[in-house]
Design an enzyme around this catalytic site. Structure first.
Site, PDB file in Angstrom:
ATOM      1  N   HIS A 104      33.257  23.428  40.595  1.00 56.55           N
ATOM      2  CA  HIS A 104      33.945  22.996  39.369  1.00 56.55           C
ATOM      3  C   HIS A 104      33.443  21.659  38.819  1.00 56.55           C
ATOM      4  O   HIS A 104      34.246  20.815  38.366  1.00 56.55           O
ATOM      5  CB  HIS A 104      35.451  22.935  39.603  1.00 56.55           C
ATOM      6  CG  HIS A 104      36.095  24.272  39.816  1.00 56.55           C
ATOM      7  ND1 HIS A 104      35.574  25.446  39.321  1.00 56.55           N
ATOM      8  CD2 HIS A 104      37.227  24.621  40.501  1.00 56.55           C
ATOM      9  CE1 HIS A 104      36.375  26.453  39.663  1.00 56.55           C
ATOM     10  NE2 HIS A 104      37.369  25.993  40.385  1.00 56.55           N
ATOM     11  N   HIS A 175      41.509  26.490  33.815  1.00 54.91           N
ATOM     12  CA  HIS A 175      41.945  26.844  35.168  1.00 54.91           C
ATOM     13  C   HIS A 175      43.467  26.896  35.279  1.00 54.91           C
ATOM     14  O   HIS A 175      44.053  26.381  36.225  1.00 54.91           O
ATOM     15  CB  HIS A 175      41.381  25.839  36.176  1.00 54.91           C
ATOM     16  CG  HIS A 175      41.211  26.378  37.563  1.00 54.91           C
ATOM     17  ND1 HIS A 175      42.267  26.842  38.309  1.00 54.91           N
ATOM     18  CD2 HIS A 175      40.114  26.530  38.331  1.00 54.91           C
ATOM     19  CE1 HIS A 175      41.823  27.241  39.491  1.00 54.91           C
ATOM     20  NE2 HIS A 175      40.516  27.070  39.528  1.00 54.91           N
ATOM     21  N   GLU A 295      40.300  33.115  35.459  1.00 54.31           N
ATOM     22  CA  GLU A 295      39.334  32.193  34.858  1.00 54.31           C
ATOM     23  C   GLU A 295      38.178  32.967  34.221  1.00 54.31           C
ATOM     24  O   GLU A 295      37.374  33.579  34.906  1.00 54.31           O
ATOM     25  CB  GLU A 295      38.794  31.246  35.916  1.00 54.31           C
ATOM     26  CG  GLU A 295      39.863  30.511  36.705  1.00 54.31           C
ATOM     27  CD  GLU A 295      39.363  30.103  38.071  1.00 54.31           C
ATOM     28  OE1 GLU A 295      38.295  29.458  38.157  1.00 54.31           O
ATOM     29  OE2 GLU A 295      40.020  30.448  39.079  1.00 54.31           O
TER      30      GLU A 295
END
Length: 330
Positions: A104, A175, A295
């Site tokens: 991420h 997210h 996601e």
């Protein structure tokens, strides 16, 4: 649409909260991390409740960054194996913040930055920032923007754009963890029904890095082509049947039989990561399974997998991605 001072970071940087409201839907967005803090929608009886997991104050977001609750994730959502990738004959090294892998965007990705904000329409908020060359190891100066638009009917559209001055990789997502019964109402993974229009899922190793070719979901617990309850144990990327598209196409639906609420997800992206929040730790005000993350994104480890859809962005090109959340009842 209105803005208010939410809090300030320890260094004194102000964090604002923006509220968008239209046709019975209310959305709150933080300039810290582009966090989608709350989405309030009615159930079948007309009672409105917040259906995304969020924290009430900035200090809790700072204390618990790992779940990425509601955050705008980048430069690269999901994992990059070994925290490294090749591009144009050079190897780039990233933070290894998830075991040996990068996750991420690294140690301080887009989810931990304060974004510039401006109202661009009556019901649309544009967040923007410049990610300098070398930030978290990524090449190129990236100018990136995300627009949160609450459209007619209470539809929430997230639109991402980015340009770069040097070849780089980009993979952005939101997210949020969804609980259509209301945040804090209990185990979503145990009660919600999910449909994903995907006949393939990327097989992964114990570190959730893709291995081999995507595999067929038929006859396995990964088959959500017909709506059914999820249960725990999912953190996997689904290969959407539609692939990369110029316009957002509906690819998933989440339904809570108890409240009647329905969430539809349309996207231009080729993948959908299903995560049933099994990793929530005891320090959180939520238990494992209390939220379901869906996601929209390109596939994990794509920079190391030339057989996957490319995430390379070059000068003169524009990265564009859209995800559309529709809310209803039945």
């Amino acid at each position: 649409m209105r803005s208010e001072l939410f809090d300030a970071l320890p260094d004194g940087t102000d964090v604002h909260r923006w509220t968008l409201e239209r046709d019975g839907v209310r959305v709150r967005v933080l300039t810290y991390g582009g966090v989608l803090q709350s989405v309030e929608v009615p159930d079948r009886e007309g009672a409105r409740d917040d259906i995304v997991l969020g924290f009430p104050d900035l200090s809790t977001y700072l204390a618990h960054p790992e779940p990425y609750l509601g955050a705008l994730v980048g430069r690269y959502a999901n994992r990059i194996a070994g925290g490294r990738f090749p591009l144009d004959g050079r190897i780039y090294h990233l933070a290894q913040n998830n075991g040996p892998n990068s996750l991420h965007g690294g140690e301080r990705g887009f989810d931990k930055r304060v974004w510039d904000a401006e109202a661009v329409e009556e019901h649309a908020l544009r967040l923007s920032r410049v990610s300098p060359h070398g930030e978290e190891g990524f090449p190129g100066r990236l100018e990136v923007a995300a627009t949160y638009a609450l459209e007619e009917g209470g539809v929430l559209r997230l639109s991402y754009e980015a340009v770069t001055d040097a070849a780089t990789i980009v993979n952005l997502t939101n997210h949020s963890y969804w609980n259509l019964g209301g945040a804090g109402s209990g185990n979503a993974a145990g009660g919600h029904e999910l449909r994903i229009d995907a006949g393939l899922v990327t097989a992964v190793d114990e570190e959730l890095i893709p291995v081999g070719e995507p595999v067929a979901v038929g006859g396995t617990r990964f088959d959500f082509r017909q709506s059914r309850k999820t249960g725990p144990g999912y953190d996997h990327n689904y290969v959407l049947d539609k692939g990369v598209t110029a316009q957002a196409e509906v690819s998933a639906e989440l339904h809570d039989p108890a409240s009647g609420r329905v969430l539809t997800i349309a996207t231009t992206e080729p993948g959908l990561q299903l995560y049933t929040s099994d990793g929530f730790d005891a320090g959180l005000p939520f238990a494992p399974g209390d939220g379901i993350a869906l996601e929209t994104q390109h596939f994990p480890d794509s920079p190391n997998r030339p057989d996957f859809p490319s995430t390379v962005l070059r000068p003169g090109e524009v990265y564009r991605s859209q995800t559309v959340y529709g809310f209803g009842v039945r």
